[in-house]
Motif scaffolding. Structure first.
Motif, PDB file in Angstrom:
ATOM      1  N   ARG A 143     -13.749   0.938  12.826  1.00 41.95           N
ATOM      2  CA  ARG A 143     -12.333   0.588  12.859  1.00 41.95           C
ATOM      3  C   ARG A 143     -11.588   1.070  11.613  1.00 41.95           C
ATOM      4  O   ARG A 143     -10.429   0.726  11.400  1.00 41.95           O
ATOM      5  CB  ARG A 143     -12.171  -0.917  13.013  1.00 41.95           C
ATOM      6  N   LEU A 144     -12.280   1.865  10.822  1.00 38.69           N
ATOM      7  CA  LEU A 144     -11.689   2.329   9.568  1.00 38.69           C
ATOM      8  C   LEU A 144     -10.405   3.129   9.768  1.00 38.69           C
ATOM      9  O   LEU A 144      -9.413   2.899   9.063  1.00 38.69           O
ATOM     10  CB  LEU A 144     -12.716   3.146   8.782  1.00 38.69           C
ATOM     11  N   PRO A 145     -10.349   4.092  10.699  1.00 39.94           N
ATOM     12  CA  PRO A 145      -9.089   4.834  10.906  1.00 39.94           C
ATOM     13  C   PRO A 145      -7.923   3.907  11.260  1.00 39.94           C
ATOM     14  O   PRO A 145      -6.801   4.088  10.759  1.00 39.94           O
ATOM     15  CB  PRO A 145      -9.428   5.776  12.066  1.00 39.94           C
ATOM     16  N   VAL A 150      -4.581  -8.446   3.121  1.00 41.80           N
ATOM     17  CA  VAL A 150      -5.122  -9.339   4.154  1.00 41.80           C
ATOM     18  C   VAL A 150      -5.856 -10.551   3.573  1.00 41.80           C
ATOM     19  O   VAL A 150      -5.615 -11.696   3.977  1.00 41.80           O
ATOM     20  CB  VAL A 150      -6.068  -8.564   5.097  1.00 41.80           C
ATOM     21  N   LEU A 151      -6.770 -10.301   2.652  1.00 45.93           N
ATOM     22  CA  LEU A 151      -7.678 -11.359   2.208  1.00 45.93           C
ATOM     23  C   LEU A 151      -6.977 -12.591   1.614  1.00 45.93           C
ATOM     24  O   LEU A 151      -7.331 -13.722   1.973  1.00 45.93           O
ATOM     25  CB  LEU A 151      -8.688 -10.801   1.192  1.00 45.93           C
ATOM     26  N   PRO A 152      -6.019 -12.471   0.707  1.00 46.07           N
ATOM     27  CA  PRO A 152      -5.408 -13.688   0.140  1.00 46.07           C
ATOM     28  C   PRO A 152      -4.835 -14.616   1.200  1.00 46.07           C
ATOM     29  O   PRO A 152      -5.003 -15.839   1.104  1.00 46.07           O
ATOM     30  CB  PRO A 152      -4.305 -13.130  -0.760  1.00 46.07           C
ATOM     31  N   SER A 153      -4.182 -14.058   2.219  1.00 46.30           N
ATOM     32  CA  SER A 153      -3.554 -14.911   3.231  1.00 46.30           C
ATOM     33  C   SER A 153      -4.586 -15.578   4.138  1.00 46.30           C
ATOM     34  O   SER A 153      -4.468 -16.769   4.441  1.00 46.30           O
ATOM     35  CB  SER A 153      -2.562 -14.092   4.070  1.00 46.30           C
ATOM     36  N   ILE A 154      -5.612 -14.825   4.567  1.00 39.15           N
ATOM     37  CA  ILE A 154      -6.578 -15.439   5.485  1.00 39.15           C
ATOM     38  C   ILE A 154      -7.503 -16.410   4.749  1.00 39.15           C
ATOM     39  O   ILE A 154      -7.944 -17.409   5.324  1.00 39.15           O
ATOM     40  CB  ILE A 154      -7.409 -14.373   6.260  1.00 39.15           C
ATOM     41  N   ARG A 182      -2.839   1.219   9.809  1.00 44.30           N
ATOM     42  CA  ARG A 182      -2.049   0.015   9.986  1.00 44.30           C
ATOM     43  C   ARG A 182      -1.890  -0.791   8.688  1.00 44.30           C
ATOM     44  O   ARG A 182      -0.848  -1.393   8.448  1.00 44.30           O
ATOM     45  CB  ARG A 182      -2.709  -0.885  11.039  1.00 44.30           C
ATOM     46  N   LEU A 183      -2.957  -0.848   7.886  1.00 47.28           N
ATOM     47  CA  LEU A 183      -2.954  -1.706   6.699  1.00 47.28           C
ATOM     48  C   LEU A 183      -2.887  -0.933   5.390  1.00 47.28           C
ATOM     49  O   LEU A 183      -2.539  -1.497   4.352  1.00 47.28           O
ATOM     50  CB  LEU A 183      -4.206  -2.607   6.696  1.00 47.28           C
ATOM     51  N   GLY A 184      -3.315   0.312   5.420  1.00 53.60           N
ATOM     52  CA  GLY A 184      -3.311   1.119   4.198  1.00 53.60           C
ATOM     53  C   GLY A 184      -4.608   0.949   3.419  1.00 53.60           C
ATOM     54  O   GLY A 184      -5.488   0.138   3.765  1.00 53.60           O
ATOM     55  N   GLN A 185      -4.720   1.691   2.340  1.00 55.70           N
ATOM     56  CA  GLN A 185      -5.943   1.658   1.552  1.00 55.70           C
ATOM     57  C   GLN A 185      -6.115   0.335   0.781  1.00 55.70           C
ATOM     58  O   GLN A 185      -7.225  -0.012   0.406  1.00 55.70           O
ATOM     59  CB  GLN A 185      -5.953   2.843   0.571  1.00 55.70           C
ATOM     60  N   ASP A 186      -5.036  -0.356   0.547  1.00 52.30           N
ATOM     61  CA  ASP A 186      -5.121  -1.639  -0.148  1.00 52.30           C
ATOM     62  C   ASP A 186      -5.188  -2.795   0.846  1.00 52.30           C
ATOM     63  O   ASP A 186      -4.616  -3.870   0.629  1.00 52.30           O
ATOM     64  CB  ASP A 186      -3.932  -1.808  -1.082  1.00 52.30           C
TER      65      ASP A 186
END
Length: 206
Positions: free
Chosen positions: A27-29, A43-47, A34-38
């Motif tokens: 799912r890397l592409p 994503v992580l802080p919110s989830i 959609r999310l970019g390299q960062d």
């Protein structure tokens, strides 16, 4: 990552997590487009905050301490599921620190003191009950002993003489072991009982 959230009993808790991740290769592409390299920062802080809040809210503050392994497992499972939606694989999730508000710490200390006081009170009650039982047993024994002595006196007049001799022997033993030299006559040592017995015997012969 550190998050401040509330427990089921409304205690504020600060929880720090160590989170290690990697992208799901298939799912890397999609992630990059959609999310970019960062993607991790986005994503992580919110989830993590979302999952921590939902998990902590299921436990009371004391349970968060006593059931820490269950809390950690539940957090890990939910984070893995939530991160999978964004193509992120969780390789490690662990709680590194958990702290509570000063008010909660004070409440815990008061509870511990109350428990200690309750244990002390329970011990004192049990001790008093044991002393009472011992006193009752001792009183019954003394009453029985007095009854037996009274019966012995009634049935055997020489019983008193025997007790006097025993008392005289005890006095002699104590004085013999004393470092002070004491002189007592036969009256003081209760040895007159021998003469009394002799007089009684003479009276009986007459």
């Amino acid at each position: 990552m550190t998050t401040r959230t509330g427990s089921k009993d409304l205690q504020m808790v600060n929880i720090s997590l160590r989170v290690l991740t990697k992208p799901e290769e298939n799912r890397l592409p999609w992630m990059l487009s959609r999310l970019g390299q960062d993607y991790e920062k986005r994503v992580l802080p919110s989830i993590v905050k979302e999952v921590l809040a939902s998990v902590v809210a299921q436990f009371n503050a004391p349970q968060l301490v006593t059931q820490i392994q269950d809390v950690s497992t539940l957090m890990s499972d939910r984070l893995e599921s939530r991160a999978h939606e964004f193509g992120i694989e969780m390789t490690d999730v662990s709680i590194t620190e958990m702290t509570f508000s000063p008010d909660f710490k004070h409440a815990v200390e008061l509870k511990q003191i109350a428990q200690q006081d309750a244990e002390k009170a329970r011990y004192m009650v049990e001790r008093a009950q044991q002393d009472k039982r011992s006193a009752i047993i001792k009183a019954k024994g003394e009453a029985k002993s007095a009854e037996m002595i009274g019966e012995a006196i009634r049935t055997d007049p020489t019983f008193i003489t025997l007790r006097k001799l025993e008392a005289a022997r005890e006095i002699s033993t104590i004085l013999a072991s004393s470092s002070n030299r004491v002189y007592l006559d036969s009256e003081a040592l209760m040895m007159s009982v021998i003469r009394e017995d002799a007089d009684k015997t003479d009276e009986a012969n007459w």
